[in-house]
Structure formats: C-alpha cells, structure tokens
Design an enzyme around this catalytic site. Structure first.
Site, PDB file in Angstrom:
ATOM      1  N   ARG A   8       0.849  -1.186   0.000  1.00  0.00           N
ATOM      2  CA  ARG A   8       0.000   0.000   0.000  1.00  0.00           C
ATOM      3  C   ARG A   8       0.883   1.233   0.000  1.00  0.00           C
ATOM      4  O   ARG A   8       1.908   1.270   0.709  1.00  0.00           O
ATOM      5  CB  ARG A   8      -0.926   0.040   1.220  1.00  0.00           C
ATOM      6  CG  ARG A   8      -2.121  -0.904   1.150  1.00  0.00           C
ATOM      7  CD  ARG A   8      -3.154  -0.484   0.086  1.00  0.00           C
ATOM      8  NE  ARG A   8      -4.285  -1.393   0.028  1.00  0.00           N
ATOM      9  CZ  ARG A   8      -4.399  -2.442  -0.784  1.00  0.00           C
ATOM     10  NH1 ARG A   8      -3.421  -2.715  -1.635  1.00  0.00           N
ATOM     11  NH2 ARG A   8      -5.479  -3.192  -0.775  1.00  0.00           N
ATOM     12  N   ASP A  56       4.402  -0.505  -6.935  1.00  0.00           N
ATOM     13  CA  ASP A  56       3.144  -0.819  -7.624  1.00  0.00           C
ATOM     14  C   ASP A  56       2.006  -0.020  -7.006  1.00  0.00           C
ATOM     15  O   ASP A  56       0.879  -0.067  -7.483  1.00  0.00           O
ATOM     16  CB  ASP A  56       2.840  -2.324  -7.518  1.00  0.00           C
ATOM     17  CG  ASP A  56       1.610  -2.704  -8.332  1.00  0.00           C
ATOM     18  OD1 ASP A  56       1.574  -2.355  -9.536  1.00  0.00           O
ATOM     19  OD2 ASP A  56       0.673  -3.318  -7.783  1.00  0.00           O
ATOM     20  N   GLU A  61      -2.377   7.511  -5.147  1.00  0.00           N
ATOM     21  CA  GLU A  61      -2.698   6.848  -6.423  1.00  0.00           C
ATOM     22  C   GLU A  61      -4.161   6.996  -6.840  1.00  0.00           C
ATOM     23  O   GLU A  61      -4.485   6.850  -8.027  1.00  0.00           O
ATOM     24  CB  GLU A  61      -2.340   5.350  -6.343  1.00  0.00           C
ATOM     25  CG  GLU A  61      -3.246   4.553  -5.417  1.00  0.00           C
ATOM     26  CD  GLU A  61      -2.888   3.070  -5.381  1.00  0.00           C
ATOM     27  OE1 GLU A  61      -1.709   2.731  -5.175  1.00  0.00           O
ATOM     28  OE2 GLU A  61      -3.798   2.243  -5.571  1.00  0.00           O
ATOM     29  N   HIS A 111      -0.614  -0.186  -9.782  1.00  0.00           N
ATOM     30  CA  HIS A 111      -1.406  -1.125  -8.972  1.00  0.00           C
ATOM     31  C   HIS A 111      -1.912  -2.299  -9.827  1.00  0.00           C
ATOM     32  O   HIS A 111      -3.114  -2.571  -9.891  1.00  0.00           O
ATOM     33  CB  HIS A 111      -2.589  -0.404  -8.290  1.00  0.00           C
ATOM     34  CG  HIS A 111      -2.984  -1.055  -6.991  1.00  0.00           C
ATOM     35  ND1 HIS A 111      -3.254  -0.341  -5.853  1.00  0.00           N
ATOM     36  CD2 HIS A 111      -3.148  -2.351  -6.651  1.00  0.00           C
ATOM     37  CE1 HIS A 111      -3.583  -1.170  -4.879  1.00  0.00           C
ATOM     38  NE2 HIS A 111      -3.520  -2.401  -5.346  1.00  0.00           N
ATOM     39  N   ALA A 138      -0.260  -5.412  -9.622  1.00  0.00           N
ATOM     40  CA  ALA A 138       0.323  -6.666  -9.129  1.00  0.00           C
ATOM     41  C   ALA A 138      -0.723  -7.777  -9.031  1.00  0.00           C
ATOM     42  O   ALA A 138      -0.427  -8.948  -9.250  1.00  0.00           O
ATOM     43  CB  ALA A 138       1.000  -6.446  -7.779  1.00  0.00           C
ATOM     44  N   PHE A 139      -1.946  -7.400  -8.706  1.00  0.00           N
ATOM     45  CA  PHE A 139      -3.011  -8.417  -8.541  1.00  0.00           C
ATOM     46  C   PHE A 139      -3.540  -8.903  -9.887  1.00  0.00           C
ATOM     47  O   PHE A 139      -4.288  -9.872  -9.937  1.00  0.00           O
ATOM     48  CB  PHE A 139      -4.202  -7.795  -7.772  1.00  0.00           C
ATOM     49  CG  PHE A 139      -5.029  -6.864  -8.629  1.00  0.00           C
ATOM     50  CD1 PHE A 139      -4.593  -5.588  -8.916  1.00  0.00           C
ATOM     51  CD2 PHE A 139      -6.225  -7.302  -9.196  1.00  0.00           C
ATOM     52  CE1 PHE A 139      -5.329  -4.744  -9.737  1.00  0.00           C
ATOM     53  CE2 PHE A 139      -6.969  -6.456 -10.026  1.00  0.00           C
ATOM     54  CZ  PHE A 139      -6.513  -5.172 -10.288  1.00  0.00           C
TER      55      PHE A 139
HETATM   56  P1  NAI Z   1      -1.814 -11.202   5.127  1.00  0.00           P
HETATM   57  O1  NAI Z   1      -2.817 -10.688   6.110  1.00  0.00           O
HETATM   58  O2  NAI Z   1      -1.843 -12.641   4.736  1.00  0.00           O
HETATM   59  O3  NAI Z   1      -0.336 -10.874   5.648  1.00  0.00           O
HETATM   60  C1  NAI Z   1       0.048  -9.661   6.229  1.00  0.00           C
HETATM   61  C2  NAI Z   1       1.199  -9.966   7.182  1.00  0.00           C
HETATM   62  O4  NAI Z   1       1.696  -8.708   7.668  1.00  0.00           O
HETATM   63  C3  NAI Z   1       0.781 -10.802   8.398  1.00  0.00           C
HETATM   64  O5  NAI Z   1       1.667 -11.883   8.570  1.00  0.00           O
HETATM   65  C4  NAI Z   1       0.852  -9.813   9.559  1.00  0.00           C
HETATM   66  O6  NAI Z   1       1.193 -10.427  10.796  1.00  0.00           O
HETATM   67  C5  NAI Z   1       1.956  -8.880   9.061  1.00  0.00           C
HETATM   68  N1  NAI Z   1       1.980  -7.568   9.715  1.00  0.00           N
HETATM   69  C6  NAI Z   1       0.940  -6.838  10.169  1.00  0.00           C
HETATM   70  N2  NAI Z   1       1.392  -5.702  10.719  1.00  0.00           N
HETATM   71  C7  NAI Z   1       2.742  -5.729  10.624  1.00  0.00           C
HETATM   72  C8  NAI Z   1       3.772  -4.842  11.026  1.00  0.00           C
HETATM   73  N3  NAI Z   1       3.508  -3.704  11.669  1.00  0.00           N
HETATM   74  N4  NAI Z   1       5.042  -5.200  10.764  1.00  0.00           N
HETATM   75  C9  NAI Z   1       5.331  -6.360  10.141  1.00  0.00           C
HETATM   76  N5  NAI Z   1       4.392  -7.236   9.742  1.00  0.00           N
HETATM   77  C10 NAI Z   1       3.119  -6.919   9.990  1.00  0.00           C
HETATM   78  O7  NAI Z   1      -1.974 -10.258   3.851  1.00  0.00           O
HETATM   79  P2  NAI Z   1      -1.507 -10.558   2.356  1.00  0.00           P
HETATM   80  O8  NAI Z   1      -2.614 -11.231   1.628  1.00  0.00           O
HETATM   81  O9  NAI Z   1      -0.171 -11.181   2.355  1.00  0.00           O
HETATM   82  O10 NAI Z   1      -1.426  -9.076   1.762  1.00  0.00           O
HETATM   83  C11 NAI Z   1      -0.477  -8.140   2.245  1.00  0.00           C
HETATM   84  C12 NAI Z   1      -0.814  -6.764   1.702  1.00  0.00           C
HETATM   85  O11 NAI Z   1      -0.623  -6.754   0.291  1.00  0.00           O
HETATM   86  C13 NAI Z   1      -2.297  -6.357   1.873  1.00  0.00           C
HETATM   87  O12 NAI Z   1      -2.505  -5.758   3.139  1.00  0.00           O
HETATM   88  C14 NAI Z   1      -2.491  -5.369   0.772  1.00  0.00           C
HETATM   89  O13 NAI Z   1      -2.246  -4.072   1.270  1.00  0.00           O
HETATM   90  C15 NAI Z   1      -1.410  -5.718  -0.259  1.00  0.00           C
HETATM   91  N6  NAI Z   1      -1.959  -6.169  -1.543  1.00  0.00           N
HETATM   92  C16 NAI Z   1      -1.548  -5.533  -2.689  1.00  0.00           C
HETATM   93  C17 NAI Z   1      -2.041  -5.925  -3.926  1.00  0.00           C
HETATM   94  C18 NAI Z   1      -1.601  -5.269  -5.210  1.00  0.00           C
HETATM   95  O14 NAI Z   1      -2.216  -5.517  -6.269  1.00  0.00           O
HETATM   96  N7  NAI Z   1      -0.555  -4.476  -5.226  1.00  0.00           N
HETATM   97  C19 NAI Z   1      -3.029  -7.000  -4.023  1.00  0.00           C
HETATM   98  C20 NAI Z   1      -3.339  -7.645  -2.770  1.00  0.00           C
HETATM   99  C21 NAI Z   1      -2.834  -7.215  -1.577  1.00  0.00           C
END
Ligand code: NAI
Length: 327
Positions: A231, A255, A260, A292, A294-295
C-alpha cells in the site's frame, strides 16, 4: 441482489458476468466517495475496490439509502472506517486471498527489471543503441532480502527469493515456526542495515503508515533496493525521493503510491500530471512504477469474482458463516 459496482472496468464485467446469474450488477465507473454515494440509492450491495472511500459519512449515507452489505473485491480494507461500519451494523466482506502468487511474482518482476535495467535496455534496443554502459546489475544469489510482513503474499515472495539462493530476513508481528527454519526472524533495527533488497508485504495500518521514512532510510544499506507492492501509505514518498537523490536508495520499485487514487487505473495520457511528487518519481532512471497491477492476473480476477459473488449469495440467504467478513 441488486449490486452497485463502483470503480468498475471492462475486465471486471468480463469475470463477474460469468458467475452472476442470480444477481443484477450495475457497473459504475466512478469511485465511491462522498460525491458519488447517492449513486448507490436503491441497491442492496455496494461492491468496492482499493481506491473507493468508505469513510464514516459515506457509510452513513449508504445505510440511510438502504444498502445492506459492502462487498470489497480486494484483500486490503484500509479504505474502510471499520468502527463506523460496525456501529452502523453494515457488514463488510472482502476477498482475503485471491492469488498471493500474482502479487509476489510482480514484486519479483520489479526486482529483476530494476536490477538488470530491463526497462532501459528495452528502450535502447528500439533506438539501435546496443551499448551496455549503465546496465550492469548484480547476482541475486547470496544477497540478503528483508521482507516486512510474511503473510500469504510475503510467504509466496519468500519462496521465490529462497529459490534464487538469497538469505531472507523477516520482520512480522507473528513468528511461524515452520517458516523460521528457512528464514531469520529479525527486528527492524537488524533488517534495515543488513538487507540489500527490502520488500513490503504488511498491511497499511496506523502503525505501519510511513514505515519507510527518513529515519529508516538512514539506517539502510547504501544503495538498497526498495520494493512496495502493498500500500502506498507505507512509504513517505518525499523521504524516498531525498534518498534516491542522495544515493541512499539505489533502486525503487512501486506498484502502489500514497496518492494513487487520482492517477491509477485511468488513461490520463492527454492530461498534464498535477501531482509534482509523482512526476519527480517518474524522472529517475532507477525507479520503476506500475499502476497497482500486481493483482492483475487471470487467475486472481477469476477468484475475486467467485469469492465476491459467493459472499453476496451467502448474505442473501442469511448464511453469514460462509462469508469472508471483516465486520
Ligand atoms: P496477510 O494478512 O496474509 O499478511 C500480512 C502480514 O503482515 C501478516 O503476517 C501480519 O502479521 C503482518 N503484519 C501486520 N502488521 C505488521 C507490522 N507492523 N510489521 C510487520 N508485519 C506486519 O496479507 P496478504 O494477503 O499477504 O497481503 C499483504 C498486503 O498486500 C495487503 O494488506 C495489501 O495491502 C497488499 N496487496 C496488494 C495488492 C496489489 O495488487 N498491489 C493486491 C493484494 C494485496
């Protein structure tokens, strides 16, 4: 159910039309915000994406207009005032996982392109310039990669980087003993100075806002490669521009971008860019920005449509247990 799909694009229609025979979807181009919320009047469900604004006033008006469900067709929910949704008893569901591989592979794509200057080589060849000066990269093998957030996407990314022969440092709130046998869990104070590449895969929350700021950059290895596919708000863009100018940051792959919402997903090629910070970012030879995307794989879009429509169908029959609810 009658669904108002905000921020919709032709590719959304392609995947949602296939599975939506029991619902009626109205595809709306505008983002959902305070100015456009009246478009949702008369609908049971609003279906939203990453740059829709679900603030308290927007949620209040949705509720007043009779909307019963907010169905996010994305994983992140930082754009939703969850406390307000809870207070209004307006359920919010999302697609918690569609293709972690899509995002992880895109992050790796940015790393490879930045390292080997593929974006610059592409242009050179088109101009009959076959020189190599300025294109030298480095072996990924043996380098240290710092991963912040080892959830679904972070793990898929780690698997790929381990495959390259990298040493992986992980910073996460939760330690997974299985993963701990293959990576090193560390604090940020160790991750910043030891990583050659840092990739962000944690959510945007008040505690991660501007995680990458001047203080953090000052602690990083000189010439570090920063990758953000999570993000935009995780990165203080002005601090990063300063770091790029001083050479503290050697490469930047984005990304996502904090502002954005006014840029991405639209063809603005006939307009003058009004965002001077973004415009500055695009001038660096060692910066690659994607909008944006990546998805954006076939598999992910299929899954997004499937999970979103299943959520709405389950809601229609009161089967909240089968929904992927946020609140
Ligand atoms: P997830 O919920 O499976 O993993 C997030 C991880 O971050 C968890 O292990 C959590 O414990 C950790 N976390 C939370 N706060 C933290 C902190 N302060 N420091 C370190 N680690 C911390 O989520 P997932 O599916 O892996 O997605 C991650 C992020 O990717 C989403 O929140 C979203 O913002 C982004 N995303 C981007 C996309 C794109 O197209 N560019 C598409 C999908 C998601």
């Amino acid at each position: 159910m009658r669904i108002a799909m905000f921020s919709s694009k032709p590719y959304d229609r392609l995947f949602f039309e296939v599975g939506s025979n029991e619902h009626v979807i109205h595809y709306l181009e505008p983002h959902l915000n305070e100015k456009t919320v009246s478009l949702a009047a008369g609908f049971d469900v609003v279906c939203c994406f990453v740059n829709d604004t679900l603030s308290e006033p927007v949620l209040e008006q949705l509720k007043e207009q009779g909307v019963k469900l907010v169905a996010l067709r994305c994983a992140g929910y930082n754009n939703v005032d969850l406390a307000a949704a809870k207070r209004l008893e307006l359920p919010v569901c999302r697609v918690p996982e569609y293709s972690p591989h899509a995002v992880a592979e895109h992050a790796v794509g940015l790393i490879l392109a930045l390292n080997r200057n593929i974006h610059r080589a592409y242009n050179r060849i088109r101009e009959n310039d076959y020189s190599l000066h300025g294109l030298m990269g480095f072996d990924l093998y043996g380098k240290t990669v710092g991963v912040i957030g080892a959830g679904k996407i972070g793990r898929a990314f780690i698997d790929i980087m381990l495959g390259f022969g990298c040493r992986v440092l992980v910073h996460d709130m939760v330690e997974d003993p299985q993963l701990a046998s293959r990576v090193e869990y560390v604090g940020l104070e160790q991750l910043w100075p030891e990583s050659d590449i840092i990739s962000l895969h944690c959510p945007l929350t008040p505690s991660t806002h501007h995680l990458i700021n001047s203080d953090a950059i000052a602690k990083m290895k000189r010439g570090v490669m920063l990758i953000n596919t999570s993000r935009g708000g995780l990165v203080d863009t002005l601090a990063v521009i300063k770091g790029l100018k001083s050479g503290e940051i050697g490469y930047l792959g984005l990304d996502v971008y904090e502002e954005e919402a006014d840029l991405f997903f639209e063809d603005l090629s006939n307009q003058v860019v009004q965002d001077d910070v973004f415009a500055r970012l695009t001038t660096f030879p060692n910066v690659i920005i994607t909008g944006h995307q990546a998805f954006f794989t076939r598999e992910a879009l299929e899954k997004i449509a499937e999970v979103t429509l299943n959520n709405i169908s389950a809601f229609a029959v009161g089967d909240t247990a089968s929904m992927t609810l946020v609140v």
